[in-house]
Design an enzyme around this catalytic site. Sequence first.
Site, short mmCIF file in Angstrom:
data_model
loop_
_atom_site.label_atom_id
_atom_site.label_comp_id
_atom_site.label_asym_id
_atom_site.label_seq_id
_atom_site.Cartn_x
_atom_site.Cartn_y
_atom_site.Cartn_z
N HIS A 42 45.34 44.03 41.06
CA HIS A 42 44.73 43.11 42.05
C HIS A 42 45.74 42.08 42.57
O HIS A 42 45.36 41.04 43.09
CB HIS A 42 43.52 42.37 41.45
CG HIS A 42 42.38 43.25 41.09
ND1 HIS A 42 41.66 43.10 39.92
CD2 HIS A 42 41.84 44.32 41.73
CE1 HIS A 42 40.72 44.03 39.84
NE2 HIS A 42 40.80 44.78 40.93
N GLU A 59 42.74 41.50 51.32
CA GLU A 59 43.90 42.30 50.96
C GLU A 59 44.48 43.02 52.17
O GLU A 59 45.71 43.19 52.27
CB GLU A 59 43.51 43.30 49.87
CG GLU A 59 43.12 42.64 48.55
CD GLU A 59 42.49 43.61 47.57
OE1 GLU A 59 43.22 44.14 46.73
OE2 GLU A 59 41.27 43.82 47.66
N ASN A 116 44.21 52.59 52.25
CA ASN A 116 43.98 52.42 50.82
C ASN A 116 43.30 53.71 50.34
O ASN A 116 42.11 53.90 50.56
CB ASN A 116 43.09 51.20 50.56
CG ASN A 116 42.78 51.00 49.09
OD1 ASN A 116 43.20 51.78 48.23
ND2 ASN A 116 42.04 49.96 48.79
N ARG A 158 48.36 50.51 50.42
CA ARG A 158 48.14 49.95 49.09
C ARG A 158 48.60 50.99 48.08
O ARG A 158 48.15 52.13 48.09
CB ARG A 158 46.67 49.64 48.87
CG ARG A 158 46.40 49.08 47.47
CD ARG A 158 44.98 49.30 47.04
NE ARG A 158 44.72 48.78 45.70
CZ ARG A 158 43.78 49.24 44.90
NH1 ARG A 158 42.99 50.23 45.29
NH2 ARG A 158 43.61 48.72 43.70
N ARG A 179 33.68 50.00 33.31
CA ARG A 179 34.75 49.92 32.32
C ARG A 179 34.40 48.93 31.22
O ARG A 179 33.83 47.86 31.48
CB ARG A 179 36.07 49.49 32.98
CG ARG A 179 36.58 50.47 34.01
CD ARG A 179 37.84 49.96 34.67
NE ARG A 179 38.11 50.68 35.90
CZ ARG A 179 38.69 50.14 36.98
NH1 ARG A 179 39.06 48.88 36.96
NH2 ARG A 179 38.90 50.86 38.05
#
Length: 397
Positions: A177, A383, A9, A88, A238
């Site tokens: 996600h 994940e 990732n 990923r 964010r």
Amino acid sequence: MSQLILVLNCGSSSLKGAVLDKETGDVLLSCLGEKLGLPDAYITFKVNGQKEKVELTAEPNHTGAVGAMLDKLKAMGLESQIAAIGHRVVSGGELYSDSVLIDDNVIAAIEKCIPLAPLHNPANLLGIYAAQNIFKGLPNVAVFDTAFHQTMPEHAYIYAVPRRLYRELGLRRYGFHGTSYRFVATEAARFLGKDINDSRFVVAHLGNGASVAAIRNGKSVDTSMGITPLEGLVMGTRAGDIDASVYEFLADNLNLSVKEVTNLLNKQSGLLGISELSSDCRTIEEEAIKGHEGAKLALEIFSYRLAKYVASMAVAAGGIDALVFTGGIGENSDIIRAKVLNYCSFLGFEVDEQANLAARFGKDGIITTADSKVPSVVIPTNEELMIAQDTARLSGL
């Protein structure tokens, strides 16, 4: 001899890696490469809880980090057992609704989607190139964050702007996600004893990046993130949802460019901007308990906005059989979970305080009382396991 899957990732200056046993899902090795691209780049390996830091002086980049992984695997006697590499990849746009074996056409497609994920896809490609160079001849698989959300109906993903912008530029909601949502929805159905093909879950994936999704019968029908990961919930740095006219307002009043406003909304806002302390939820919770006003306000806004999204996602799912919390914050913050459930009590949630406190540090569990009309459950995400399983399947292992 076991067959092992290497999962990568990659960020622009980082690399997260893990080596998993294909059969058991056990993690034999994990690592984190940091400051890649800088002279003082390094990688930290973790094996059986023990950490080892290795400087990447000779090649301080993604290739050097992957090369250091190979050296570590050789030292452990495991290099010959690596059978495939899973990556990923943040955005596959509308091009992919499933994971895929990587070839030149897939690489070209990932490049085509760079405008949809300009910070992420180039870094993901660096990891792919490094793996192809270091682990020559092994199959590589791309697992897209966006793929799971390709089942959203048109009315959920189309923005209320001229439709030619969708046709010409691909301007639409994509969501992210997805790999986490796919794993968590399946695990939630198993944990609750429900048929996933007859289920209505609202899942909140809460970390530094945070989103929520409506998952009906195992398929995504709506989600909070949009064409980029900026839309939706309040996050670590964010802003989430905000009036689009803020761009012009800030540009005019602060003499900022569009890129500078985007940077402000992505990297200086959210929990950090509200609290004026930190983007780390743990720090904010500690300071809120001490009475810090900014920290208390940040937690309240985060929870309130999430609760509003939970209610809206229940509309998208056609009802709600369970609210599922996952991700670093979702799995560990009993404070935020309790706030959200209290805001959503009208939906039938009643917090079990002891169960909520107990569901931390990788533990799953129902956190509502037996009298609740609707259960809420904590399900730790994995994940890496999903990426490894897809990689094994597509590599024919």
